[in-house]
Design a protein around this motif. Sequence first.
Motif, short mmCIF file in Angstrom:
data_model
loop_
_atom_site.label_atom_id
_atom_site.label_comp_id
_atom_site.label_asym_id
_atom_site.label_seq_id
_atom_site.Cartn_x
_atom_site.Cartn_y
_atom_site.Cartn_z
N VAL A 4 1.79 7.19 -11.92
CA VAL A 4 1.35 8.04 -10.83
C VAL A 4 0.57 7.19 -9.82
O VAL A 4 -0.11 6.24 -10.20
CB VAL A 4 0.48 9.21 -11.35
CG1 VAL A 4 -0.76 8.70 -12.04
CG2 VAL A 4 0.12 10.17 -10.27
N ILE A 5 0.74 7.51 -8.54
CA ILE A 5 -0.02 6.87 -7.47
C ILE A 5 -0.65 7.99 -6.65
O ILE A 5 0.04 8.91 -6.20
CB ILE A 5 0.87 5.99 -6.58
CG1 ILE A 5 1.47 4.86 -7.41
CG2 ILE A 5 0.07 5.43 -5.40
CD1 ILE A 5 2.53 4.06 -6.69
N LEU A 6 -1.96 7.90 -6.46
CA LEU A 6 -2.70 8.95 -5.77
C LEU A 6 -3.59 8.35 -4.69
O LEU A 6 -4.13 7.25 -4.86
CB LEU A 6 -3.60 9.71 -6.75
CG LEU A 6 -2.94 10.29 -7.99
CD1 LEU A 6 -3.99 10.75 -8.98
CD2 LEU A 6 -2.03 11.44 -7.59
N ILE A 7 -3.77 9.07 -3.60
CA ILE A 7 -4.75 8.71 -2.58
C ILE A 7 -5.56 9.96 -2.29
O ILE A 7 -5.01 11.02 -2.00
CB ILE A 7 -4.08 8.20 -1.29
CG1 ILE A 7 -3.31 6.90 -1.58
CG2 ILE A 7 -5.13 7.97 -0.20
CD1 ILE A 7 -2.55 6.37 -0.37
N GLY A 8 -6.88 9.82 -2.39
CA GLY A 8 -7.75 10.95 -2.14
C GLY A 8 -9.17 10.49 -1.90
O GLY A 8 -9.44 9.30 -1.77
#
Length: 130
Positions: A4-8
Motif C-alpha cells: 500500500v502507498i498512502l499520502i496524507g
Amino acid sequence: MNQVILIGNLTRDPEMKYTQSGLAITRFTLALNRPKKDGQDQGADFINIVTFGKLAENCANYLAKGGKTAVSGRINSGSYEDKDGKKVYTVDVIANSVEFLEWGDKKESSGTDYSDIDGFHPTDNDDIPF
C-alpha cells in the motif's frame, strides 16, 4: 501481494515506545481525503501507521501533527479482547518507507536542517514481532 502507498496528513504527533529488547516502535495516524463526488466533500479515512527501528526514531523526532507524509508498506490485521471481553479488530499499515513531504512544527521550532536524515528505511527487522 500486500502493498500500500498512502499520502496524507498526520492527525497528531507520533508516539514512540521501545520494546524490552530496545526496538523503537512509533505509531501515528494519517488522514486521507476521500475523492470528491459531484463537487461534494466525501470526508476522510484515518489510517493507523506503525514503524520500527531507526525509521521509527526518525518519524518520532521529525514528523508533527498536520505534516503531509507519504507511507509505503503493507496492511496488517489483527484482533484483541478489550477490558469488557469484546473482540476488537484492528487494521494497521506496517511502514517500510516514510517520506516527509512537509516538515510541520518540529523543524520550524528548532530551525535545524534535516535534509540529510538517515534511516528512511528500517535497517534491521529481526525484532519485529510479526
